[in-house]
Write a protein that holds these residues in place. Sequence first.
Motif, PDB file in Angstrom:
ATOM      1  N   TRP A 143       0.877  -1.173   0.000  1.00  0.00           N
ATOM      2  CA  TRP A 143       0.000   0.000   0.000  1.00  0.00           C
ATOM      3  C   TRP A 143       0.908   1.214   0.000  1.00  0.00           C
ATOM      4  CZ3 TRP A 143      -4.386  -1.442  -1.597  1.00  0.00           C
ATOM      5  CH2 TRP A 143      -4.924  -2.655  -1.207  1.00  0.00           C
ATOM      6  N   ALA A 144       0.470   2.294  -0.637  1.00  0.00           N
ATOM      7  CA  ALA A 144       1.359   3.444  -0.827  1.00  0.00           C
ATOM      8  C   ALA A 144       0.696   4.759  -0.459  1.00  0.00           C
ATOM      9  CB  ALA A 144       1.816   3.493  -2.288  1.00  0.00           C
ATOM     10  N   VAL A 145       1.547   5.713  -0.123  1.00  0.00           N
ATOM     11  CA  VAL A 145       1.141   7.105   0.085  1.00  0.00           C
ATOM     12  C   VAL A 145       2.044   7.969  -0.794  1.00  0.00           C
ATOM     13  CG1 VAL A 145       0.255   6.758   2.430  1.00  0.00           C
ATOM     14  CG2 VAL A 145       2.658   7.343   2.113  1.00  0.00           C
ATOM     15  N   THR A 146       1.675   9.237  -0.944  1.00  0.00           N
ATOM     16  CA  THR A 146       2.518  10.107  -1.771  1.00  0.00           C
ATOM     17  C   THR A 146       3.879  10.316  -1.135  1.00  0.00           C
ATOM     18  OG1 THR A 146       1.663  12.141  -0.798  1.00  0.00           O
ATOM     19  CG2 THR A 146       0.546  11.293  -2.781  1.00  0.00           C
ATOM     20  N   GLY A 147       3.941  10.419   0.182  1.00  0.00           N
ATOM     21  CA  GLY A 147       5.220  10.486   0.880  1.00  0.00           C
ATOM     22  C   GLY A 147       5.887  11.839   0.930  1.00  0.00           C
ATOM     23  N   SER A 148       5.190  12.894   0.600  1.00  0.00           N
ATOM     24  CA  SER A 148       5.809  14.223   0.638  1.00  0.00           C
ATOM     25  C   SER A 148       6.282  14.598   2.037  1.00  0.00           C
ATOM     26  CB  SER A 148       4.838  15.272   0.106  1.00  0.00           C
ATOM     27  OG  SER A 148       4.675  15.097  -1.279  1.00  0.00           O
ATOM     28  N   PHE A 149       5.680  14.016   3.070  1.00  0.00           N
ATOM     29  CA  PHE A 149       6.097  14.313   4.440  1.00  0.00           C
ATOM     30  C   PHE A 149       7.575  13.973   4.666  1.00  0.00           C
ATOM     31  CE2 PHE A 149       4.750   9.903   4.700  1.00  0.00           C
ATOM     32  CZ  PHE A 149       5.675   9.319   5.564  1.00  0.00           C
ATOM     33  N   LEU A 150       8.124  13.058   3.861  1.00  0.00           N
ATOM     34  CA  LEU A 150       9.534  12.714   3.999  1.00  0.00           C
ATOM     35  C   LEU A 150      10.460  13.865   3.604  1.00  0.00           C
ATOM     36  CD1 LEU A 150       9.516   9.117   2.464  1.00  0.00           C
ATOM     37  CD2 LEU A 150       9.604   9.741   4.879  1.00  0.00           C
ATOM     38  N   PHE A 151       9.933  14.827   2.856  1.00  0.00           N
ATOM     39  CA  PHE A 151      10.761  15.908   2.317  1.00  0.00           C
ATOM     40  C   PHE A 151      10.408  17.285   2.883  1.00  0.00           C
ATOM     41  CE2 PHE A 151      10.390  12.510  -0.828  1.00  0.00           C
ATOM     42  CZ  PHE A 151      11.734  12.197  -1.019  1.00  0.00           C
ATOM     43  N   LEU A 152       9.580  17.335   3.910  1.00  0.00           N
ATOM     44  CA  LEU A 152       9.110  18.630   4.420  1.00  0.00           C
ATOM     45  C   LEU A 152      10.239  19.511   4.944  1.00  0.00           C
ATOM     46  CD1 LEU A 152       5.734  17.719   6.130  1.00  0.00           C
ATOM     47  CD2 LEU A 152       6.110  18.922   3.970  1.00  0.00           C
ATOM     48  N   HIS A 205       4.531  13.626 -10.275  1.00  0.00           N
ATOM     49  CA  HIS A 205       5.680  14.517 -10.399  1.00  0.00           C
ATOM     50  C   HIS A 205       5.586  15.501  -9.239  1.00  0.00           C
ATOM     51  CE1 HIS A 205       8.877  16.936 -12.007  1.00  0.00           C
ATOM     52  NE2 HIS A 205       8.120  17.991 -11.806  1.00  0.00           N
ATOM     53  N   ARG A 206       6.655  15.568  -8.459  1.00  0.00           N
ATOM     54  CA  ARG A 206       6.693  16.437  -7.292  1.00  0.00           C
ATOM     55  C   ARG A 206       7.759  17.492  -7.527  1.00  0.00           C
ATOM     56  NH1 ARG A 206       8.124  12.727  -3.600  1.00  0.00           N
ATOM     57  NH2 ARG A 206       6.023  12.153  -3.045  1.00  0.00           N
ATOM     58  N   ALA A 207       7.473  18.722  -7.134  1.00  0.00           N
ATOM     59  CA  ALA A 207       8.438  19.806  -7.290  1.00  0.00           C
ATOM     60  C   ALA A 207       8.297  20.776  -6.132  1.00  0.00           C
ATOM     61  CB  ALA A 207       8.208  20.541  -8.612  1.00  0.00           C
ATOM     62  N   GLU A 208       9.364  21.504  -5.889  1.00  0.00           N
ATOM     63  CA  GLU A 208       9.314  22.559  -4.890  1.00  0.00           C
ATOM     64  C   GLU A 208       9.124  23.884  -5.625  1.00  0.00           C
ATOM     65  OE1 GLU A 208      11.852  24.255  -1.113  1.00  0.00           O
ATOM     66  OE2 GLU A 208      12.823  22.931  -2.538  1.00  0.00           O
ATOM     67  N   ARG A 209       8.081  24.608  -5.269  1.00  0.00           N
ATOM     68  CA  ARG A 209       7.789  25.902  -5.899  1.00  0.00           C
ATOM     69  C   ARG A 209       7.432  26.907  -4.816  1.00  0.00           C
ATOM     70  NH1 ARG A 209       4.018  23.007  -9.767  1.00  0.00           N
ATOM     71  NH2 ARG A 209       5.457  22.087 -11.239  1.00  0.00           N
ATOM     72  N   ASP A 210       8.117  28.017  -4.826  1.00  0.00           N
ATOM     73  CA  ASP A 210       7.852  29.091  -3.869  1.00  0.00           C
ATOM     74  C   ASP A 210       7.851  28.594  -2.431  1.00  0.00           C
ATOM     75  OD1 ASP A 210       7.508  30.865  -6.046  1.00  0.00           O
ATOM     76  OD2 ASP A 210       5.399  30.260  -6.233  1.00  0.00           O
ATOM     77  N   GLY A 211       8.784  27.700  -2.121  1.00  0.00           N
ATOM     78  CA  GLY A 211       8.934  27.218  -0.755  1.00  0.00           C
ATOM     79  C   GLY A 211       7.957  26.142  -0.323  1.00  0.00           C
ATOM     80  N   SER A 212       7.113  25.677  -1.227  1.00  0.00           N
ATOM     81  CA  SER A 212       6.191  24.597  -0.855  1.00  0.00           C
ATOM     82  C   SER A 212       6.300  23.464  -1.872  1.00  0.00           C
ATOM     83  CB  SER A 212       4.751  25.109  -0.773  1.00  0.00           C
ATOM     84  OG  SER A 212       4.321  25.603  -2.007  1.00  0.00           O
ATOM     85  N   ILE A 213       5.873  22.298  -1.439  1.00  0.00           N
ATOM     86  CA  ILE A 213       5.938  21.117  -2.289  1.00  0.00           C
ATOM     87  C   ILE A 213       4.625  20.986  -3.047  1.00  0.00           C
ATOM     88  CG2 ILE A 213       6.085  18.599  -2.297  1.00  0.00           C
ATOM     89  CD1 ILE A 213       7.906  18.821   0.165  1.00  0.00           C
ATOM     90  N   ARG A 214       4.738  20.815  -4.356  1.00  0.00           N
ATOM     91  CA  ARG A 214       3.571  20.628  -5.230  1.00  0.00           C
ATOM     92  C   ARG A 214       3.640  19.250  -5.863  1.00  0.00           C
ATOM     93  NH1 ARG A 214       0.643  25.181  -4.041  1.00  0.00           N
ATOM     94  NH2 ARG A 214       1.985  26.978  -4.188  1.00  0.00           N
TER      95      ARG A 214
END
Length: 181
Positions: free
Chosen positions: A26-35, A125-134
């Motif tokens: 089972w998977a999650v997006t996982g952006s919390f790993l990069f906060l 596709h994940r990117a950092e834009r203006d200090g936040s993760i999109r």
Amino acid sequence: MRLPRTLRLDPSDTFVFPRAAEPGEWAVTGSFLFLDVETTGLSPKDRAAFRSGFVGVRSLGFSTLVVVSEATASEHAEAVEDLAGHIHERFGAPDRESARAAAREELDVSASLCNLPVGTVVAMHRAERDGSIREEFRSLHRRPGSDVLHGRAFHFAEVDEDAPEERVHLVGLIHDTRSGG
């Protein structure tokens, strides 16, 4: 309930990411790993994980693709517990119940991506834009009525064992094209 499962079509995730998720997790997006991570200083493998890696809840490994799948209530509960264990032990949640709440929230976000037919493949596709993760997502699925083999990179065909074996000498072909032959 529908949740994304990690999907491995080839071994590339094992080379591209620092740690690959096991197929079928089972998977999650996982952006919390990069906060709290400065993304410009990431290693190439960590940068690949940041850009396109879903996270398996059991292994915390990365997967380029996930597939929309049906999950039972007990499978969802197990996924919550797996992710809560990581959030509590590795990421410092103050207690197990706080970790469960965070895990449920991550799984709810992932479930929201699954308003698609079961079997739909999803990439991110994940990117950092203006200090936040999109995060941006795209789905890949077979067109209704299309040939089952359409879009496959390889197709295995049965051959007659008595037929002569075909061989190609690739280096020879390169030399022939260079010499004009």
